[in-house]
Enzyme design. Structure first.
Site, PDB file in Angstrom:
ATOM      1  N   ASP A  89      48.053  70.672  38.505  1.00  0.00           N
ATOM      2  CA  ASP A  89      48.835  69.671  39.222  1.00  0.00           C
ATOM      3  C   ASP A  89      49.819  70.344  40.173  1.00  0.00           C
ATOM      4  O   ASP A  89      50.071  69.856  41.269  1.00  0.00           O
ATOM      5  CB  ASP A  89      49.617  68.795  38.225  1.00  0.00           C
ATOM      6  CG  ASP A  89      48.682  67.900  37.433  1.00  0.00           C
ATOM      7  OD1 ASP A  89      47.463  67.951  37.687  1.00  0.00           O
ATOM      8  OD2 ASP A  89      49.178  67.155  36.565  1.00  0.00           O
ATOM      9  N   ALA A  90      50.355  71.478  39.728  1.00  0.00           N
ATOM     10  CA  ALA A  90      51.341  72.181  40.548  1.00  0.00           C
ATOM     11  C   ALA A  90      50.709  72.651  41.861  1.00  0.00           C
ATOM     12  O   ALA A  90      51.295  72.521  42.941  1.00  0.00           O
ATOM     13  CB  ALA A  90      51.906  73.369  39.780  1.00  0.00           C
ATOM     14  N   TYR A 100      48.107  71.355  43.296  1.00  0.00           N
ATOM     15  CA  TYR A 100      47.854  70.156  44.091  1.00  0.00           C
ATOM     16  C   TYR A 100      49.120  69.718  44.830  1.00  0.00           C
ATOM     17  O   TYR A 100      49.095  69.434  46.025  1.00  0.00           O
ATOM     18  CB  TYR A 100      47.355  69.052  43.154  1.00  0.00           C
ATOM     19  CG  TYR A 100      47.106  67.714  43.822  1.00  0.00           C
ATOM     20  CD1 TYR A 100      45.881  67.426  44.402  1.00  0.00           C
ATOM     21  CD2 TYR A 100      48.103  66.743  43.869  1.00  0.00           C
ATOM     22  CE1 TYR A 100      45.651  66.206  45.019  1.00  0.00           C
ATOM     23  CE2 TYR A 100      47.886  65.521  44.479  1.00  0.00           C
ATOM     24  CZ  TYR A 100      46.656  65.261  45.049  1.00  0.00           C
ATOM     25  OH  TYR A 100      46.445  64.054  45.654  1.00  0.00           O
ATOM     26  N   LEU A 140      30.180  35.069  38.614  1.00  0.00           N
ATOM     27  CA  LEU A 140      29.034  35.220  37.726  1.00  0.00           C
ATOM     28  C   LEU A 140      29.015  34.093  36.713  1.00  0.00           C
ATOM     29  O   LEU A 140      30.048  33.584  36.302  1.00  0.00           O
ATOM     30  CB  LEU A 140      29.110  36.551  36.967  1.00  0.00           C
ATOM     31  CG  LEU A 140      28.965  37.823  37.784  1.00  0.00           C
ATOM     32  CD1 LEU A 140      29.020  39.032  36.871  1.00  0.00           C
ATOM     33  CD2 LEU A 140      27.661  37.799  38.560  1.00  0.00           C
ATOM     34  N   GLU A 195      26.854  47.111  32.464  1.00  0.00           N
ATOM     35  CA  GLU A 195      28.121  47.854  32.450  1.00  0.00           C
ATOM     36  C   GLU A 195      29.235  46.948  31.942  1.00  0.00           C
ATOM     37  O   GLU A 195      29.105  45.733  31.956  1.00  0.00           O
ATOM     38  CB  GLU A 195      28.451  48.412  33.833  1.00  0.00           C
ATOM     39  CG  GLU A 195      28.677  47.365  34.900  1.00  0.00           C
ATOM     40  CD  GLU A 195      28.923  48.013  36.270  1.00  0.00           C
ATOM     41  OE1 GLU A 195      29.785  48.906  36.350  1.00  0.00           O
ATOM     42  OE2 GLU A 195      28.241  47.619  37.235  1.00  0.00           O
ATOM     43  N   LYS A 236      32.547  44.717  31.739  1.00  0.00           N
ATOM     44  CA  LYS A 236      33.226  43.880  32.719  1.00  0.00           C
ATOM     45  C   LYS A 236      34.718  44.110  32.538  1.00  0.00           C
ATOM     46  O   LYS A 236      35.291  43.740  31.519  1.00  0.00           O
ATOM     47  CB  LYS A 236      32.882  42.414  32.459  1.00  0.00           C
ATOM     48  CG  LYS A 236      33.461  41.480  33.490  1.00  0.00           C
ATOM     49  CD  LYS A 236      32.959  40.061  33.258  1.00  0.00           C
ATOM     50  CE  LYS A 236      33.361  39.139  34.395  1.00  0.00           C
ATOM     51  NZ  LYS A 236      34.787  39.154  34.657  1.00  0.00           N
ATOM     52  N   ASP A 244      38.727  43.885  32.941  1.00  0.00           N
ATOM     53  CA  ASP A 244      39.673  42.797  33.108  1.00  0.00           C
ATOM     54  C   ASP A 244      40.700  43.239  34.140  1.00  0.00           C
ATOM     55  O   ASP A 244      41.770  43.721  33.818  1.00  0.00           O
ATOM     56  CB  ASP A 244      40.344  42.506  31.767  1.00  0.00           C
ATOM     57  CG  ASP A 244      40.759  41.058  31.664  1.00  0.00           C
ATOM     58  OD1 ASP A 244      40.500  40.307  32.628  1.00  0.00           O
ATOM     59  OD2 ASP A 244      41.333  40.686  30.644  1.00  0.00           O
ATOM     60  N   GLU A 246      36.325  46.911  40.873  1.00  0.00           N
ATOM     61  CA  GLU A 246      37.360  46.279  40.079  1.00  0.00           C
ATOM     62  C   GLU A 246      38.541  47.236  39.996  1.00  0.00           C
ATOM     63  O   GLU A 246      38.394  48.376  39.558  1.00  0.00           O
ATOM     64  CB  GLU A 246      36.817  45.984  38.678  1.00  0.00           C
ATOM     65  CG  GLU A 246      37.667  45.059  37.850  1.00  0.00           C
ATOM     66  CD  GLU A 246      37.395  43.570  38.110  1.00  0.00           C
ATOM     67  OE1 GLU A 246      36.518  43.266  38.968  1.00  0.00           O
ATOM     68  OE2 GLU A 246      38.052  42.732  37.457  1.00  0.00           O
ATOM     69  N   TYR A 295      31.244  48.638  41.612  1.00  0.00           N
ATOM     70  CA  TYR A 295      30.075  48.106  40.904  1.00  0.00           C
ATOM     71  C   TYR A 295      29.050  47.434  41.803  1.00  0.00           C
ATOM     72  O   TYR A 295      28.021  46.974  41.320  1.00  0.00           O
ATOM     73  CB  TYR A 295      30.515  47.119  39.823  1.00  0.00           C
ATOM     74  CG  TYR A 295      31.328  45.949  40.345  1.00  0.00           C
ATOM     75  CD1 TYR A 295      30.712  44.920  41.037  1.00  0.00           C
ATOM     76  CD2 TYR A 295      32.699  45.890  40.146  1.00  0.00           C
ATOM     77  CE1 TYR A 295      31.445  43.855  41.526  1.00  0.00           C
ATOM     78  CE2 TYR A 295      33.446  44.832  40.619  1.00  0.00           C
ATOM     79  CZ  TYR A 295      32.813  43.818  41.318  1.00  0.00           C
ATOM     80  OH  TYR A 295      33.542  42.775  41.806  1.00  0.00           O
ATOM     81  N   LYS A 309      22.751  43.053  35.249  1.00  0.00           N
ATOM     82  CA  LYS A 309      22.181  42.716  36.559  1.00  0.00           C
ATOM     83  C   LYS A 309      20.731  43.162  36.583  1.00  0.00           C
ATOM     84  O   LYS A 309      20.421  44.282  36.165  1.00  0.00           O
ATOM     85  CB  LYS A 309      22.927  43.462  37.671  1.00  0.00           C
ATOM     86  CG  LYS A 309      24.338  42.961  37.901  1.00  0.00           C
ATOM     87  CD  LYS A 309      25.043  43.803  38.941  1.00  0.00           C
ATOM     88  CE  LYS A 309      26.491  43.355  39.066  1.00  0.00           C
ATOM     89  NZ  LYS A 309      27.350  44.424  39.583  1.00  0.00           N
ATOM     90  N   LYS A 365      30.497  37.505  27.658  1.00  0.00           N
ATOM     91  CA  LYS A 365      31.921  37.660  27.330  1.00  0.00           C
ATOM     92  C   LYS A 365      32.157  38.002  25.873  1.00  0.00           C
ATOM     93  O   LYS A 365      31.468  37.505  24.994  1.00  0.00           O
ATOM     94  CB  LYS A 365      32.655  36.344  27.632  1.00  0.00           C
ATOM     95  CG  LYS A 365      32.588  35.926  29.083  1.00  0.00           C
ATOM     96  CD  LYS A 365      33.569  36.723  29.911  1.00  0.00           C
ATOM     97  CE  LYS A 365      33.909  35.990  31.174  1.00  0.00           C
ATOM     98  NZ  LYS A 365      35.303  35.792  31.378  1.00  0.00           N
ATOM     99  N   CYS A 425      68.971  29.305   1.626  1.00  0.00           N
ATOM    100  CA  CYS A 425      67.608  29.789   1.396  1.00  0.00           C
ATOM    101  C   CYS A 425      66.668  28.612   1.136  1.00  0.00           C
ATOM    102  O   CYS A 425      66.954  27.773   0.276  1.00  0.00           O
ATOM    103  CB  CYS A 425      67.586  30.731   0.197  1.00  0.00           C
ATOM    104  SG  CYS A 425      65.926  31.171  -0.352  1.00  0.00           S
ATOM    105  N   CYS A 477      65.514  28.886  -2.817  1.00  0.00           N
ATOM    106  CA  CYS A 477      66.408  28.748  -3.968  1.00  0.00           C
ATOM    107  C   CYS A 477      67.747  28.096  -3.611  1.00  0.00           C
ATOM    108  O   CYS A 477      68.543  27.806  -4.506  1.00  0.00           O
ATOM    109  CB  CYS A 477      66.660  30.104  -4.611  1.00  0.00           C
ATOM    110  SG  CYS A 477      67.681  31.203  -3.614  1.00  0.00           S
ATOM    111  N   CYS A 535      68.551  36.076   2.070  1.00  0.00           N
ATOM    112  CA  CYS A 535      68.949  35.163   1.007  1.00  0.00           C
ATOM    113  C   CYS A 535      69.769  35.982   0.008  1.00  0.00           C
ATOM    114  O   CYS A 535      69.384  37.085  -0.377  1.00  0.00           O
ATOM    115  CB  CYS A 535      67.693  34.599   0.338  1.00  0.00           C
ATOM    116  SG  CYS A 535      67.954  33.997  -1.349  1.00  0.00           S
ATOM    117  N   CYS A 594      66.333  33.990  -7.023  1.00  0.00           N
ATOM    118  CA  CYS A 594      65.436  33.332  -6.066  1.00  0.00           C
ATOM    119  C   CYS A 594      63.983  33.566  -6.480  1.00  0.00           C
ATOM    120  O   CYS A 594      63.532  34.711  -6.605  1.00  0.00           O
ATOM    121  CB  CYS A 594      65.677  33.890  -4.666  1.00  0.00           C
ATOM    122  SG  CYS A 594      64.617  33.160  -3.407  1.00  0.00           S
TER     123      CYS A 594
END
Length: 679
Positions: free
Chosen positions: A37-38, A40, A87, A118, A120, A122, A177, A229, A294, A318, A412, A415, A430, A436
């Site tokens: 990362d550094a 990059y 769909l 594949e 679906k 959300d 998506e 997709y 599909k 689903k 309570c 009791c 209580c 109780c």
DNA sequence: GATCCTCGAGTTCT
DNA sequence: CTCGAGGATC
């Protein structure tokens, strides 16, 4: 001189952009970064510096331009060149079988149909337009015919290339998506909560809200990801014969496709895939609400055509929904073992995540106020990867005028004793103590529970009768009384035959031989759970020294501070408690005094902390944790930076997400077994 | 005094 | 599983 400097700067800028695009591809699409990362960041900084010096060199598709584009005043309407279809949905296996039958009937002379399947996701369906390989527009689905231009926000998503790799066609419109990773979503919500900003209910809403923001700086840095997709309008690309082959080409252009994409045969293949993904659902780092099938061959797709606004060649199968709306019919207060009053929402029964839910805990009054739940409200109920239903939020727009606020009762409900709430504490209790009935019942249930004395067959229905009991010779007031009843006494109870009564007496007999740690835990001393009971047992070795110990002496035990020490000390000072203990020993409850142990066993796993989540095939979680301890390791209940490994079995839950967030090493069952073997 | 890490307690449904 | 709070650590 100046000119040549500008020229070499331009060359360097081109070079940097190419490198950065390449690393984005390695990181986001292949999930296999070449550089740290550094490194990059260093490339990005150099590019930014050069662009700062030569603003003429800035182009809209430069990687530096992902963040910080200017806000738009409103979202522009975009007319889709080809409609973005919805769909048809299937909920039952039969629906899928019927779909496959319809497909085969329309395609004459085809015995078995090949499908591309594949998950679906959300998230939010987006159309992306690339002209000569350059991202020029991104639009939401909208009503399918026209959507909104969200290019400014989509540019900030690193997983969406602003430039395609290799030889790109003149025009390529792809659909994908856009979604949020669960771990990132949670972290983002946590930060928002700390700053007192509004939080989102779920990753989908968060994604939709962020993408439709006017100001791209708000969307930048949010944990988005994307899977492509499908293909819309194209120019200069000869489509291959199959949908799956087209997606493979998208991959080569640097567009990320779901790694779970699979080619399956016929309805049977589809259903098999559905179950396979269903089993993986909880361990995926993102939310899915089903799978999509599909018809794979484009020729067949064309032959099948469309009905209204849905294709005949695809269907979404689903999963049971994670979230549903329902109505709060009332709020009742349950009394627990310690007297804690817990508000529980009684709900209009609703089918969520595969089961019917009619109760949901509200934890305490703070929670009730925070969520502002009132009787009569419509609420969102969630059963996420976990099991326990949760009231997510109130839908305020649907609050009836006569909605009733929830009040903490003064007495309570069981009791009638006073209810007290300590300053600064979330729970109300209580004050009835063992007067109780609810607290007596819960204490017995705790005593008999698996991790305490493990008395099989002593369920809550039986305990109710024993405590309130018309049919018992003498009402049961303490656990010792349980051992004094005979098989005939038990057989006289409702829903208890001779066989069950004999089994219960047998279980009671077995429970007498126990360990000090279990016994201490079974007593139900406040704040003494399994771990603390074990620590006390290890430190004192036997019961007598503990009973006589001063508060200071108890505080010597590791992980026990003044509060817990006071509870333990007070418990043993009370006459009633000493009598119960004496009575239990008199009826034969016994254990071997254990060696005082200071350090845990030494072993190959010494110093390693494990967290278990999900279920393993080859052993129970208890067995797994025993084996870890036997090898010198530790097992903790929650994931933190200090966790060495998270062992993730099937249907792993939020701990897995947490592990990924904290970059803790995750072991699957195979790797875990290997580790145990090598130890 | 703040922060992080653990533990305890309560909870749902089949 | 989640939340709250006790204990340890800086």
């Amino acid at each position: 001189m100046a000119k040549s400097a500008a020229q070499s700067a331009a060359a360097r800028v081109r070079e940097l952009r190419q490198q950065i695009d390449h690393h984005n591809y390695r990181y986001h699409v292949l999930d296999d970064p070449e550089v740290s990362d550094a490194e990059y960041d260093r490339l990005m900084r150099e590019l930014k510096a050069l662009e700062g010096e030569y603003p003429d060199l800035i182009t809209p598709d430069s990687p530096t331009q992902r963040v910080g584009a200017t806000p738009v005043s409103e979202l522009q309407e975009v007319v889709h060149a080809r409609p973005m279809l919805s769909l048809d949905n299937a909920f039952l296996d039969e629906d899928v079988v019927a779909f496959d039958r319809r497909v085969r009937e329309r395609l004459e002379d085809v015995e078995q149909v090949e499908y591309a399947a594949e998950p679906k996701l959300d998230g939010l369906a987006i159309s992306f337009r690339y002209e000569s390989g350059r991202l020029v527009q991104a639009a939401t689905r909208g009503d399918g015919l026209r959507g909104e231009d969200v290019t400014h926000n989509v540019r900030t998503i690193k997983a969406v290339p602003t430039m395609l790799r290799g030889a790109a066609p003149k025009l390529l419109e792809v659909r994908g998506e856009v979604f949020m990773l669960i771990a990132g979503f949670k972290a983002m919500n946590q930060r928002a909560l700390e700053r007192g900003e509004r939080t989102f209910v779920n990753p989908r809403n968060a994604a939709a809200g962020s993408i439709r923001q006017l100001d791209p700086r708000l969307a930048a840095g949010r944990p988005f990801d994307v899977f492509f997709y499908g293909v819309g309008e194209t120019e200069g690309w000869k489509l291959p014969a199959k949908h799956s082959e087209a997606l493979q080409q998208l991959r080569e252009w640097g567009l990320k496709v779901s790694p779970l994409l699979k080619i399956v045969q016929g309805a049977e293949g589809c259903l098999h895939y559905y179950r396979d993904i269903g089993a993986k659902r909880a361990s995926l780092p993102y939310e899915i609400d089903g799978v999509v099938y599909k018809v794979n061959r484009f020729v067949q797709q064309r032959e099948l055509g469309f009905v209204a606004r849905a294709p005949r060649w695809a269907i979404a199968h689903k999963f049971p929904a994670h979230e549903e709306n329902t109505i709060v019919k009332g709020v009742e207060f349950q009394v627990g073992r310690t007297g804690a009053l817990t508000p529980v929402a009684r709900l209009e029964p609703v089918f969520v995540g595969g089961v019917t839910v009619s109760n949901a805990t509200l934890h305490n009054m703070d929670e009730v106020r925070r969520k502002d739940v009132r009787i009569g409200d419509t609420v969102v109920i969630r059963r996420a990867g976990d099991v326990i239903p949760e009231v997510v939020k109130v839908i305020l727009e649907r609050r009836p005028k006569n909605a009733v606020e929830v009040e903490l009762p003064k007495k309570c409900p069981i009791c009638g004793s006073d209810v007290e709430r300590e300053e600064g504490e979330a729970v109300a209790r209580c004050t009835g103590g063992l007067f109780c009935a609810a607290q007596r019942k819960e204490a017995l249930r705790h005593f008999a529970s698996r991790r305490a004395l493990d008395i099989d067959g002593l369920g809550s229905k039986i305990i109710d009768q024993l405590v309130e009991g018309e049919k018992v010779p003498k009402k049961v007031r303490s656990p010792a009384d349980l051992y004094r009843l005979t098989a005939e006494d038990y057989a006289a109870l409702e829903r208890m035959g001779e066989k069950s009564a004999a089994n219960l007496v047998e279980a009671l007999g077995r429970s007498k031989q126990t360990t000090l740690a279990r016994f201490l835990y079974a007593l139900g001393i406040r704040d003494v759970g399994e771990a603390t009971a074990a620590a006390l047992a290890n430190h004192f070795g036997s019961l007598e020294p503990l009973q006589e110990a001063s508060e200071e002496a108890i505080q010597e035990v590791p992980d026990i501070g003044p509060v817990v020490a006071a509870h333990v000390h007070t418990f043993f000072r009370q006459k009633h408690n000493r009598e119960v203990i004496a009575a239990l020993r008199a009826v034969g409850v016994t254990w071997k005094d254990q060696q005082r142990r200071v350090a845990a066993a030494e072993g190959p796993l010494t110093g390693k902390t494990f967290v278990l989540t999900g279920s393993l095939d080859s052993m129970s979680r208890d067995e797994a944790s025993d084996r870890i301890v036997a090898l010198g390791g530790k097992v903790a209940g929650s994931v933190s930076k200090k966790t060495s490994y998270v062992v993730a079995g099937a249907e792993a839950g939020s701990k897995l997400a947490k592990a990924q967030e904290l970059a803790v090493e995750v072991l699957d069952e195979k790797q875990f077994l290997k580790l145990l073997q090598s130890g």
